[in-house]
Each structure stands twice: as C-alpha cells, then as structure tokens.
Write an enzyme that holds these catalytic residues in place. Structure first.
Site, PDB file in Angstrom:
ATOM      1  N   THR A  38       0.859  -1.192   0.000  1.00  0.00           N
ATOM      2  CA  THR A  38       0.000   0.000   0.000  1.00  0.00           C
ATOM      3  C   THR A  38       0.890   1.235   0.000  1.00  0.00           C
ATOM      4  OG1 THR A  38      -1.913   1.056   1.050  1.00  0.00           O
ATOM      5  CG2 THR A  38      -0.308   0.060   2.527  1.00  0.00           C
ATOM      6  N   ASN A  39       0.310   2.396   0.266  1.00  0.00           N
ATOM      7  CA  ASN A  39       1.093   3.642   0.320  1.00  0.00           C
ATOM      8  C   ASN A  39       0.499   4.518   1.421  1.00  0.00           C
ATOM      9  OD1 ASN A  39      -0.984   5.481  -0.826  1.00  0.00           O
ATOM     10  ND2 ASN A  39      -0.784   4.104  -2.573  1.00  0.00           N
ATOM     11  N   PRO A  40       1.201   5.593   1.804  1.00  0.00           N
ATOM     12  CA  PRO A  40       0.745   6.353   2.989  1.00  0.00           C
ATOM     13  C   PRO A  40      -0.350   7.381   2.716  1.00  0.00           C
ATOM     14  CG  PRO A  40       3.049   6.869   2.436  1.00  0.00           C
ATOM     15  CD  PRO A  40       2.499   6.087   1.305  1.00  0.00           C
ATOM     16  N   SER A  41      -1.047   7.309   1.587  1.00  0.00           N
ATOM     17  CA  SER A  41      -2.122   8.279   1.331  1.00  0.00           C
ATOM     18  C   SER A  41      -3.124   8.265   2.492  1.00  0.00           C
ATOM     19  CB  SER A  41      -2.842   7.917   0.029  1.00  0.00           C
ATOM     20  OG  SER A  41      -4.045   8.637  -0.060  1.00  0.00           O
ATOM     21  N   ALA A  85      -4.785   7.450  -4.435  1.00  0.00           N
ATOM     22  CA  ALA A  85      -3.443   6.992  -4.803  1.00  0.00           C
ATOM     23  C   ALA A  85      -3.500   5.473  -4.923  1.00  0.00           C
ATOM     24  CB  ALA A  85      -2.442   7.422  -3.739  1.00  0.00           C
TER      25      ALA A  85
END
Ligand code: CTP
Length: 397
Positions: free
Chosen positions: A208-211, A275
């Site tokens: 995942t990503n930190p959005s 994102a």
C-alpha cells in the site's frame, strides 16, 4: 460561511430528539445565522422556550395567540432563506402533508413558499408505516427537502431501522447546501476517489502507500456543500466519512476501477484524488506465507490504470492528480493530462514539506488544457479543494 447573515426559521415539533435541536440552534447562531425558533406545544413540553431564547438571542414563538405577535408566523414564513423542521415528528409531517394550520408551526409552513428542510424523527415502526411514507412523498413532491432519519438507538432502545433524527452537524451540512446560490455544481453528480488501495500478498500482508485520503475527503465535502450529489469511492482510511456523501468502500485498485467504471455512467465530474497501488503481487497466497530466512523475492504485476482505461459514456469533466517527486513536475503533469485525456491535472510534490501524503495542507498547481498553470500557496486541504472546484465549475457547461 454559508450561514453568515442568513435567516433560518427552526421549527421544532415534539419528540425526544428536541434536545439535539438545541445544539443545532446554537451552531447555526454561532455560524452567523439569525435563528428564529418556533415550537409546537409538545416541543415546549420537552424543552422550555427560554432555552432556545438563550441559545439564539431571539424571542421564540410557541402559539398563534401570543399578545402583539398575532402575525409573527406569517412574517417568518416569508423569510426567503430557509426553514428547518427538526425534529419533524410523524404527527407534524401528517399535519403538514394535509395542509393543516392548527398551530403556529403548521400555519407557518402552510404560508411558506421558500425552501423547507425536514429532519424526520420517530419510532422506527411509525417511520415505516405506509401513512408516514405517503406523507413524506407528498411533501417531497411539494419541494420539501429531507435529511435522515438515521438508523440507531431510539428512546425506546436499540433499533436497526431508520427513525432516529440525524445529528445536528449533518442537518447543518444539509442546510448549508440549500443556502448555496449560483454554483454550477448544484444538482450535478460528482464522483471522487480517495485514499490508498491495498494489494494482498497473503491474507495478512499488503502493498500500500501512505495516502491519508484527506484531499479526496475534502473535495467530497466541498462538492456536497456546493449542492452536488457526491459519490465517494474510498480506499481504507481512518477518516470520518464526509457528511451527506454516498460512500463506496473498496480495497484493491481493481475494485476501485470497477466502482469508478460503474459510477462514471452518471457522473458530471470525476475527481481521481486516490493513490491507487500501481503494482500487486502476481500471485497472492490464500494462506499466510511463513517467515523464511534470507531474502524474499516477489513478482509484481501492474494494476489497471483506472484513468487511462476509463470509458466515458457521457460528457464528464475529469480531474487527475500527479504526484511527482522532484524534476520538471509541470512537464510531467502536462504529459499525464494529455495521455489520460484529462481536463485538469493537479500537480503536487511528494518531497515538499506540508504537501502531498499524510498532512492536513497541500501546495498544488492546477493545470488545465489551456491557459497558464495556477500555482497555489500552501493551503489547508479544504481550501485547496475549493480552488479545484472553482476551476471545475469554469469547465462545466
Ligand atoms: N491513477 C489511476 N490508476 C492507477 C494509478 C493512478 O487512475 N492505477 C490515477 C491517480 O488517481 C491520479 C493519476 O492517476 O489521479 C496519476 O497518478 P500518479 O501516481 O501521479 O501517476 P501514474 O499515472 O501512476 O504515473 P507515475 O506513477 O508513473 O508517475
């Protein structure tokens, strides 16, 4: 500040949800509205008029027979801004639907031609009764607006059916959008995506990503406040859902693609603030992968590019984001604008302090198909959202 200097009549009928109307009166007043409260006799049994007088700083109307105020309800009915009825009990709705004028509140509502917003509140079985549903339909056909009721605890205990009055903040948000004038987004359908997506390696591990989802949620709230019907497609976030917005929760990029593909059929505007993860494991394990010593090599495959593959069955203003990390951001963003056939691309820099992921502020450049890029200063995400919607409104015909 939609309430500053506006006149709101707050009609209160007699249900236990009256106590929440005190908070509503207070908030509307704090936000600059002139609030005139009108109580039915039953409402005045629940909350004394003096409470509302103290909260609003205005005299409260409780009867058609008050000395020297015989025509006060007619004067209030003519106020153009907004009448809110909260709570609107089953009995009040029935009397209003019949056109009765047997007390000060129903007389006011019968004499009114400006907008009315009602927040129904009653026992869940009363709400589901065909008589109540028919009364709601009648009033909606006459132009009344409704907020709620919510599902949740009633005075008589827990319930999983609608009946409970919406919370004061939700009523206030619904009221604010009725006071908006001149927005091209009013009545339009706006689809917003927000947050990250997650791609599973196995049932307990994800890419995942930190959005945080904050930018998308701010856009959804701002579009709702301008009178749009907002459909939010959100990846996993901890944020409270924006009020008044229809939410579709998804987890993976493929799920977001399916949701956007379905919703874009009714959209006038699509804003892809999410994102989505660009890669997913080529094979996801159905069981937890055991930890092994040494390195782990994962084979990743690209997820679908939602914007690049989007079918547009109807004219729709499409806004994408370009998160760049250094380099000639404007040139890269312009390329995305062209390659993905966008109307606007919102450029932000992942490396800049106070901008991008996980923060409450953002510094963006709005790049349209023609004209110069609009470089904005560092702003709260809600203010950035307003600027983006200003640009979108220009592009809406
Ligand atoms: N986006 C999308 N589908 C994806 C990934 C991103 O539709 N699988 C959208 C985002 O919501 C955003 C825009 O495409 O509105 C650009 O996202 P960004 O990550 O900046 O660019 P990419 O197109 O993924 O290109 P790159 O990562 O190579 O810069």
């Amino acid at each position: 500040m939609p309430f500053a200097g506006r006149h709101v009549v707050l009609g209160v009928s007699g249900g236990i949800a009256c106590y929440k109307s005190c908070t509503l009166a207070r908030r509307l007043t704090e936000d600059g509205a002139v609030v005139d409260v009108v109580l039915t006799a039953s409402a005045a049994e629940f909350v004394r008029p003096v409470t509302f007088e103290a909260l609003t700083g205005r005299p409260v109307l409780t009867s058609l027979w008050e000395r020297d105020r015989a025509l006060a309800h007619i004067g209030l009915a003519k106020q153009p801004d907004l009448a809110i009825v909260a709570p609107a009990t089953a009995h009040l709705l029935a009397r209003a639907a019949l056109g009765m004028a047997d007390d000060v509140l129903t007389a006011l509502l019968l004499a009114r031609y400006g907008p009315v917003l009602a927040a129904p509140a009653m026992n869940d079985t009363m709400y589901a009764h065909p008589a109540t549903l028919a009364n709601l339909k009648t009033l909606a056909a006459r132009g009344w607006h409704f907020i709620g009721p919510d599902t949740g605890a009633l005075a008589e205990g827990p319930s999983d059916r609608p009946g409970r009055m919406s919370e004061p903040e939700a009523i206030q948000a619904a009221a604010a959008r009725l006071l908006v004038t001149g927005s091209r987004l009013t009545g339009k359908t706006v689809v917003v995506t927000a947050g990250p997506t997650r791609e599973h390696l196995d049932p307990v591990r994800v890419i995942t990503n930190p959005s945080s989802g904050r930018m998308g949620y701010a856009l959804a709230a701002a579009a709702y406040a301008r009178g749009a019907d907002v459909l939010l497609v959100t990846g996993p976030t901890d944020l409270p859902l924006p009020l008044g917005v229809t939410t579709h929760r998804i987890e993976t990029t493929a799920e977001m693609q399916r949701a956007v593909g379905a919703l874009v059929k009714q959209a006038d505007v699509l804003i892809m603030a999410a994102a989505p993860a660009d890669y997913r494991p080529a094979t996801a394990s159905p069981t937890k992968r055991p930890r092994a010593s040494g390195t782990l090599t994962l084979e990743l495959e690209a997820t679908p590019d939602i914007l690049a593959t989007l079918q547009r069955p109807r004219p729709c203003v499409v806004v994408g984001f370009a998160l760049e990390a250094g380099g000639d951001g404007v040139a890269k963003a312009r390329k995305k604008l062209q390659d993905k056939a966008l109307d606007f691309v919102i450029l932000n820099d992942a490396l800049e302090p106070g901008a991008g992921f996980e923060v409450a502020t953002n510094r963006v450049t709005i790049i349209g198909k023609g004209g110069e890029p609009i470089e904005l200063p560092l702003l709260a995400k809600r203010d950035v959202a307003e600027k983006i919607l200003d640009a979108v409104e220009q592009a809406l015909t």
